[in-house]
Write a protein that holds these residues in place. Structure first.
Motif, PDB file in Angstrom:
ATOM      1  N   THR A   1       0.899  -1.257   0.166  1.00  0.00           N
ATOM      2  CA  THR A   1       0.017   0.039  -0.135  1.00  0.00           C
ATOM      3  C   THR A   1       1.068   1.342   0.128  1.00  0.00           C
ATOM      4  N   LYS A   2       0.151   2.317  -0.564  1.00  0.00           N
ATOM      5  CA  LYS A   2       1.135   3.643  -0.494  1.00  0.00           C
ATOM      6  C   LYS A   2       0.864   4.269   0.874  1.00  0.00           C
ATOM      7  N   PHE A   3       1.872   4.952   1.111  1.00  0.00           N
ATOM      8  CA  PHE A   3       1.988   5.758   2.308  1.00  0.00           C
ATOM      9  C   PHE A   3       1.349   7.200   1.930  1.00  0.00           C
ATOM     10  N   SER A   4       0.404   7.412   2.962  1.00  0.00           N
ATOM     11  CA  SER A   4      -0.529   8.385   2.832  1.00  0.00           C
ATOM     12  C   SER A   4      -0.343   9.373   3.964  1.00  0.00           C
ATOM     13  N   ARG A   5      -0.634  10.581   3.828  1.00  0.00           N
ATOM     14  CA  ARG A   5      -0.058  11.653   4.681  1.00  0.00           C
ATOM     15  C   ARG A   5      -1.265  11.257   5.966  1.00  0.00           C
ATOM     16  N   PHE A   6      -0.277  11.848   6.967  1.00  0.00           N
ATOM     17  CA  PHE A   6      -0.901  11.762   8.264  1.00  0.00           C
ATOM     18  C   PHE A   6      -2.118  12.822   8.526  1.00  0.00           C
ATOM     19  N   GLN A   7      -3.486  12.143   9.051  1.00  0.00           N
ATOM     20  CA  GLN A   7      -4.520  12.793   8.995  1.00  0.00           C
ATOM     21  C   GLN A   7      -5.208  13.273   7.749  1.00  0.00           C
ATOM     22  N   ALA A   8      -4.742  12.780   6.506  1.00  0.00           N
ATOM     23  CA  ALA A   8      -5.424  13.262   5.299  1.00  0.00           C
ATOM     24  C   ALA A   8      -6.627  12.626   5.052  1.00  0.00           C
ATOM     25  N   ASP A   9      -7.200  11.628   6.130  1.00  0.00           N
ATOM     26  CA  ASP A   9      -8.476  11.071   5.814  1.00  0.00           C
ATOM     27  C   ASP A   9      -9.574  11.952   6.474  1.00  0.00           C
ATOM     28  N   ARG A  10      -8.903  12.770   7.466  1.00  0.00           N
ATOM     29  CA  ARG A  10      -9.875  13.625   8.315  1.00  0.00           C
ATOM     30  C   ARG A  10     -10.413  14.964   7.764  1.00  0.00           C
ATOM     31  N   PHE A  11      -9.432  15.303   6.596  1.00  0.00           N
ATOM     32  CA  PHE A  11      -9.662  16.652   6.075  1.00  0.00           C
ATOM     33  C   PHE A  11      -9.627  16.448   4.783  1.00  0.00           C
ATOM     34  N   LYS A  12     -10.948  17.152   4.015  1.00  0.00           N
ATOM     35  CA  LYS A  12     -10.988  17.057   2.567  1.00  0.00           C
ATOM     36  C   LYS A  12      -9.901  17.976   1.894  1.00  0.00           C
ATOM     37  N   ARG A  13      -9.556  18.941   2.628  1.00  0.00           N
ATOM     38  CA  ARG A  13      -8.843  19.893   1.984  1.00  0.00           C
ATOM     39  C   ARG A  13      -7.215  19.467   1.779  1.00  0.00           C
ATOM     40  N   MET A  14      -7.124  18.481   2.699  1.00  0.00           N
ATOM     41  CA  MET A  14      -5.543  17.919   2.669  1.00  0.00           C
ATOM     42  C   MET A  14      -5.314  16.753   1.436  1.00  0.00           C
ATOM     43  N   ASN A  15      -4.187  16.946   0.786  1.00  0.00           N
ATOM     44  CA  ASN A  15      -3.796  16.186  -0.072  1.00  0.00           C
ATOM     45  C   ASN A  15      -3.291  14.835   0.502  1.00  0.00           C
ATOM     46  N   PRO A  16      -3.735  13.646  -0.025  1.00  0.00           N
ATOM     47  CA  PRO A  16      -3.216  12.318   0.555  1.00  0.00           C
ATOM     48  C   PRO A  16      -1.785  11.964   0.226  1.00  0.00           C
ATOM     49  N   ALA A  17      -1.102  12.689  -0.560  1.00  0.00           N
ATOM     50  CA  ALA A  17       0.234  12.565  -0.901  1.00  0.00           C
ATOM     51  C   ALA A  17       1.209  12.743   0.183  1.00  0.00           C
ATOM     52  N   TRP A  18       2.024  11.826   0.324  1.00  0.00           N
ATOM     53  CA  TRP A  18       2.890  11.865   1.515  1.00  0.00           C
ATOM     54  C   TRP A  18       3.682  13.160   1.856  1.00  0.00           C
ATOM     55  N   ARG A  19       3.804  13.551   3.170  1.00  0.00           N
ATOM     56  CA  ARG A  19       4.513  14.660   3.752  1.00  0.00           C
ATOM     57  C   ARG A  19       5.097  14.462   4.801  1.00  0.00           C
ATOM     58  N   LYS A  20       6.152  14.491   5.037  1.00  0.00           N
ATOM     59  CA  LYS A  20       7.018  14.262   6.530  1.00  0.00           C
ATOM     60  C   LYS A  20       6.310  15.098   7.592  1.00  0.00           C
ATOM     61  N   PRO A  21       5.895  14.438   8.554  1.00  0.00           N
ATOM     62  CA  PRO A  21       5.179  15.268   9.570  1.00  0.00           C
ATOM     63  C   PRO A  21       6.617  16.179  10.449  1.00  0.00           C
ATOM     64  N   ARG A  22       6.130  17.355  10.842  1.00  0.00           N
ATOM     65  CA  ARG A  22       7.415  18.184  11.603  1.00  0.00           C
ATOM     66  C   ARG A  22       7.036  18.634  12.729  1.00  0.00           C
ATOM     67  N   GLY A  23       5.521  18.193  13.179  1.00  0.00           N
ATOM     68  CA  GLY A  23       5.258  18.957  14.445  1.00  0.00           C
ATOM     69  C   GLY A  23       6.036  18.515  15.713  1.00  0.00           C
ATOM     70  N   ILE A  24       5.801  19.395  16.694  1.00  0.00           N
ATOM     71  CA  ILE A  24       6.725  19.022  17.849  1.00  0.00           C
ATOM     72  C   ILE A  24       6.344  17.784  18.826  1.00  0.00           C
ATOM     73  N   ASP A  25       4.884  17.773  18.708  1.00  0.00           N
ATOM     74  CA  ASP A  25       4.033  16.699  19.365  1.00  0.00           C
ATOM     75  C   ASP A  25       3.322  15.664  18.639  1.00  0.00           C
ATOM     76  N   CYS A  26       3.701  15.649  17.440  1.00  0.00           N
ATOM     77  CA  CYS A  26       3.319  14.521  16.337  1.00  0.00           C
ATOM     78  C   CYS A  26       3.737  13.192  16.672  1.00  0.00           C
ATOM     79  N   ARG A  27       2.524  12.293  16.943  1.00  0.00           N
ATOM     80  CA  ARG A  27       2.761  10.841  17.329  1.00  0.00           C
ATOM     81  C   ARG A  27       3.750  10.159  15.959  1.00  0.00           C
ATOM     82  N   VAL A  28       3.282  10.590  14.902  1.00  0.00           N
ATOM     83  CA  VAL A  28       3.855   9.649  13.746  1.00  0.00           C
ATOM     84  C   VAL A  28       5.391  10.189  13.706  1.00  0.00           C
ATOM     85  N   ARG A  29       5.742  11.536  13.829  1.00  0.00           N
ATOM     86  CA  ARG A  29       7.186  11.534  13.789  1.00  0.00           C
ATOM     87  C   ARG A  29       7.880  10.824  15.058  1.00  0.00           C
ATOM     88  N   ARG A  30       7.188  10.999  15.986  1.00  0.00           N
ATOM     89  CA  ARG A  30       8.027  10.493  17.252  1.00  0.00           C
ATOM     90  C   ARG A  30       7.683   8.813  17.149  1.00  0.00           C
TER      91      ARG A  30
END
Length: 97
Positions: A54-83
Motif C-alpha cells: 500500500t502507498k504511504f498516505s499523509r497523516f490525518q489526510a483522511d480527516r480533512f478534505k482539503r488535505m492532499n493524501p500525498a505523503w509529507r513528512k510530519p514536522r510537528g513538535i508533538d506529532c505521534r507519527v514523527r515520534r
C-alpha cells in the motif's frame, strides 16, 4: 638476461611480420578464452516479495478534505507519527524497497 634478449628478438620478428612500426616492445600475446555474451540465467526465477504494497498516505489526510493524501513528512513538535509511537501511521524509510 639471455631470456629477455630472446623475448625481445621474438617480439621484433613478430613486428616485422605485421609490417606496423612500433616504438616500444609490447608484451607477448597469450591465449585467452572468450566466453559467450549471454548471461547465465537461473532455472527458476523467483518473484520478489515486497515488504509493503500500500502507498504511504499523509497523516490525518483522511480527516480533512482539503488535505492532499500525498505523503509529507510530519514536522510537528508533538506529532505521534514523527515520534514513531505504536499503532500510528508508519513513515516511509529505507528498507521498504
Amino acid at each position: 638476461f639471455w631470456l629477455k634478449r630472446v623475448s625481445i628478438t621474438a617480439l621484433r620478428s613478430t613486428e616485422a611480420i605485421s609490417n606496423t612500426p612500433c616504438t616500444h616492445p609490447s608484451p607477448p600475446r597469450r591465449f585467452t578464452l572468450e566466453f559467450a555474451t549471454m548471461a547465465v540465467a537461473p532455472a527458476d526465477k523467483r518473484k520478489i516479495v515486497k515488504k509493503r504494497m500500500t502507498k504511504f498516505s499523509r497523516f490525518q489526510a483522511d480527516r480533512f478534505k482539503r488535505m492532499n493524501p500525498a505523503w509529507r513528512k510530519p514536522r510537528g513538535i508533538d506529532c505521534r507519527v514523527r515520534r514513531r509511537f505504536k499503532g500510528v501511521t508508519l513513515m516511509p524509510n529505507i528498507g521498504y524497497g
